[in-house]
Design an enzyme around this catalytic site. Structure first.
Site, short mmCIF file in Angstrom:
data_model
loop_
_atom_site.label_atom_id
_atom_site.label_comp_id
_atom_site.label_asym_id
_atom_site.label_seq_id
_atom_site.Cartn_x
_atom_site.Cartn_y
_atom_site.Cartn_z
N LYS A 103 -72.64 57.17 6.03
CA LYS A 103 -71.91 56.37 5.03
C LYS A 103 -72.81 55.40 4.28
CE LYS A 103 -68.55 58.69 6.49
NZ LYS A 103 -69.34 59.38 7.52
N SER A 132 -67.19 66.20 10.65
CA SER A 132 -68.63 65.99 10.57
C SER A 132 -69.25 67.13 9.79
CB SER A 132 -69.21 65.94 11.98
OG SER A 132 -70.61 66.12 11.96
#
Length: 557
Positions: free
Chosen positions: A123, A469
C-alpha cells in the site's frame, strides 16, 4: 524557479523558522536551495521496507549533488503478509489512505519544492502516488525492491509457498517438519514479496505510468545497484523541479492505459484495479472498472511470473527488468509512446537503450504469448452489478456452477477449509469483508492458499467482497460490488444457492428467481458497526465502493 519553500525560509519575518532549522544543521545557503522532501516508508516490522533507511541516505546525496537540500520524513506501513488472516489485516487498505494523507500533510505544511517517495510494501506504493497527485509538486517514486527467492530442495520458493504449505499440512499432505523447513527458507533477507504480487505489480505500474524512472524499480533491494538508483532519483527530482514537471503532467488517461496494459501483460495483482482507479480519481482522469476489461482484452499475457508462472521478480530483473515488458508493449503498439515521464523523456524515448538478456524466457515475445489476452477479467451480473475481479493467469477452466457455501467472515471460511468441510464443486462465499463491512477489505491469501494446499484449487471457486493478495491463484473472484454491508446482492446469498461464474461471458450470477430474491432484500438490515471510534470508524464513514477504487478522498456512496 519559483520555489514555494521560500514562503517558509526567506525574508526577515521568517527568522524564527530559520533559527529552528539552523539548530539541526541547516545553513543559510541550504535554505536558499530547493527543499526536497524524502518521504520514507521505512519500518522495522517487516522485510519489505527494511533497507529504505540506507536508500534514503543515497537519495539525499543525489539531491545535494544536484543542488538541492533534502529533508527526510517518515510515514507508516502495514505488512500485508504478516497481518494476513487476522483482524490486523483490516488495517492494510486503510493504511493506503493514511500514508497518502500523511505525505500530503507534511508536504503541505513544510511546502517542499519536490518529493522523492521511498516505498516497498503493497500500500505504500499507491499511497505515495496518490499523495503526489494531490499535491501536484514534482515527485519521484522509488520502489525499494523485491526480496530474493528462497531455496528449498533445489527450487526457488517465495512466501506464496509458505501459505500454500499451511493448507497442505492441514490436509495431511505435508509433515510439520517440511512446513517448518519451507517457512525457514522462503524469505532470505530484506525486500518485498518475490513474485508478480501486489508490490512488484505496482512497481511495474510506477515505471510504466512514468512516476518512477524506467529500469530502477526491478533491481532487488539487496543488490548494490540499488544505491546508485537511489542517488539518481535525487538528480531526477532536481531536474523535475527546475523544469516544473508535475505528477498531473505525467498521470493522464494515456499513461494510465499504459499502466493497465502492463498489469495485463505481466499477470499482475487484482489490487492494481483498486489502485489505478484511485489514481484516476486523484488526477481527475475519467476511468471506470470496465476500462480494465477493454484494455486487458487487447493485451497479451507475456510474463511467466509467480504466482501462476515459473519465475520470481528477481528473475525478471535478470531478464532485463520492467523495461523489457514496457518495450514489448511499445513494439506491439499496445502503449501510448508520447506520454511524458518523470525523467523528462517520453515513454518511447526511455526505451531506446533497453537491454534484454539473450536467451531469457521470463518475458515471452509478442509472437508467442502465454495467453492472447491479459490476466485481469471484470465480471458483472446479478451477484455483482457494479463489478467483480478475477485473475485468470494460469487458469485453464473458464466457468463453474456450484452450491454456495456461505461465510460471514474470513475466519469462518478458513476454519471450514482447514476442517475439511469444503467439497469439490463448492463455491465458497465470504462476505462482510468489503471496504465498509470488514472494514478495510481484507486480502484472503490464507483461505485461497489453504484451498490450493488442500488440493481443491481445480474444483472449488471462491467469491468475496474482500480482495486478494497478488500471490493468490485459482478460481477466485474478489471486489464484489456492491458489498454485503450496504445491502449488495452478495448479502442475500443463502447456503446451497446456485452460483455461476463464467469468465468467457464476463458474468457472475446468483441463479435464483427475482420473486425469491426480493423478500430476502426486504429483510436485510445493516450489521452493527465493528468499530465505533478511531481510524477504522472514520474509514467506514468515508470509504466508497471497490468498483470506484475504495477511496476516501471523494466518497461515492
Amino acid at each position: 524557479m519559483k520555489l514555494q519553500s521560500y514562503t517558509i525560509t526567506q525574508g526577515k519575518e521568517r527568522a524564527p523558522a530559520r533559527s529552528y532549522l539552523k539548530s539541526i544543521g541547516f545553513t543559510d545557503e541550504d535554505l536558499k536551495k530547493p527543499i526536497i522532501g524524502i518521504a520514507n516508508t521505512w519500518i522495522g516490522t517487516m522485510p519489505c521496507n527494511y533497507n529504505l533507511r540506507e536508500l534514503a541516505v543515497d537519495v539525499a546525496r543525489g539531491i545535494r549533488e544536484a543542488g538541492g537540500t533534502p529533508m527526510e520524513f517518515n510515514t507508516i506501513a502495514i505488512s500485508d503478509g504478516i497481518t494476513m488472516g487476522t483482524e490486523g489485516m483490516k488495517t492494510s487498505l486503510v493504511s493506503r489512505e493514511v500514508i497518502a494523507d500523511s505525505i500530503e500533510l507534511v508536504a503541505r505544511g513544510h511546502m517542499f519544492d519536490g518529493i522523492v517517495a521511498l516505498v516497498a510494501c503493497d500500500k505504500t506504493i499507491p499511497a505515495a502516488a496518490m499523495a503526489l497527485l494531490r499535491l501536484n509538486v514534482p515527485g519521484v517514486v522509488l520502489y525499494g525492491g523485491t526480496i530474493l527467492p528462497g531455496r528449498y530442495k533445489g527450487h526457488d520458493i517465495t512466501i506464496q509457498d509458505v501459505f500454500e504449505a499451511v493448507g497442505a499440512n492441514a490436509a495431511g499432505r505435508m509433515s510439520d517438519e517440511e512446513l517448518a523447513a519451507i517457512e525457514n527458507a522462503a524469505c532470505p533477507g530484506p525486500g518485498a514479496c518475490g513474485g508478480q504480487y501486489t508490490a512488484n505489480t505496482m512497481a511495474t505500474v510506477m515505471e510504466v505510468i512514468g512516476l518512477s524512472p524506467m529500469g530502477l524499480n526491478s533491481i532487488p533491494q539487496v543488490d548494490p545497484r540499488k544505491h546508485d538508483a537511489a542517488r539518481r532519483c535525487g538528480e531526477i527530482i532536481m531536474n523535475a523541479v527546475r523544469t516544473n514537471l508535475r505528477p498531473r503532467d505525467i498521470v493522464t488517461r494515456a499513461s494510465i492505459e499504459n499502466a493497465i496494459a502492463s498489469v495485463a501483460a505481466s499477470g499482475g495483482s487484482t489490487n492494481a484495479v483498486l489502485h489505478l482507479l484511485a489514481f484516476a480519481r486523484e488526477a481527475d482522469v475519467p476511468l471506470t472498472i470496465d476500462d480494465f476489461q477493454d484494455l486487458s482484452n487487447r493485451t497479451p499475457l507475456l510474463a511467466d511470473l509467480k504466482p501462476a508462472g515459473r519465475y520470481t521478480a528477481a528473475d525478471l530483473d535478470k531478464a532485463g527488468g520492467i523495461p523489457v515488458i514496457a518495450k514489448r508493449l511499445y513494439d506491439g503498439g499496445l502503449a501510448h509512446s508520447n506520454v511524458i515521464t518523470i525523467t523528462g523523456k517520453t515513454f518511447g524515448e526511455q526505451l531506446v537503450n533497453v537491454r534484454e538478456t539473450a536467451g531469457q524466457d521470463v518475458i515471452r515475445p509478442l509472437t508467442d504469448p502465454i495467453k492472447k489476452s491479459g490476466g485481469i477479467v471484470i465480471l458483472k451480473g446479478s451477484l455483482a452489478p457494479e463489478g467483480a475481479v478475477i485473475k485468470v493467469t494460469g487458469l485453464d477452466r473458464t466457468s463453474q456452477t456450484g452450491p454456495a457455501r456461505v461465510f460471514d467472515s474470513e475466519e469462518a471460511a478458513m476454519h471450514a477449509v482447514l476442517g475439511g468441510r469444503i467439497q469439490p464443486g463448492d463455491v465458497v462465499v465470504i462476505r462482510y469483508e468489503g471496504p465498509r463491512g470488514g472494514p478495510g477489505m481484507r486480502e484472503m491469501l490464507g483461505v485461497t492458499s489453504a484451498i490450493v494446499g488442500e488440493g481443491l484449487s481445480e474444483t472449488v471457486a471462491l467469491v468475496t467482497d474482500g480482495r486478494f493478495s497478488g500471490a493468490t491463484r485459482g478460481f477466485m473472484v474478489g471486489h464484489v460490488a456492491p458489498e454485503a454491508a450496504i445491502g449488495g446482492p452478495i448479502a442475500a446469498v443463502r447456503e446451497g444457492d446456485s452460483i455461476t461464474i463464467d469468465v468467457q461471458a464476463r458474468a457472475i450470477n446468483l441463479n435464483i428467481s427475482e420473486s425469491e430474491l426480493r423478500p430476502r432484500f426486504a429483510g436485510f438490515s445493516r450489521p452493527p458497526a465493528k468499530y465505533n471510534s478511531g481510524v477504522m470508524a472514520k474509514y467506514v464513514a468515508l470509504v466508497g465502493s471497490a468498483s470506484d477504487g475504495a477511496v476516501t478522498s471523494r466518497p461515492s456512496l
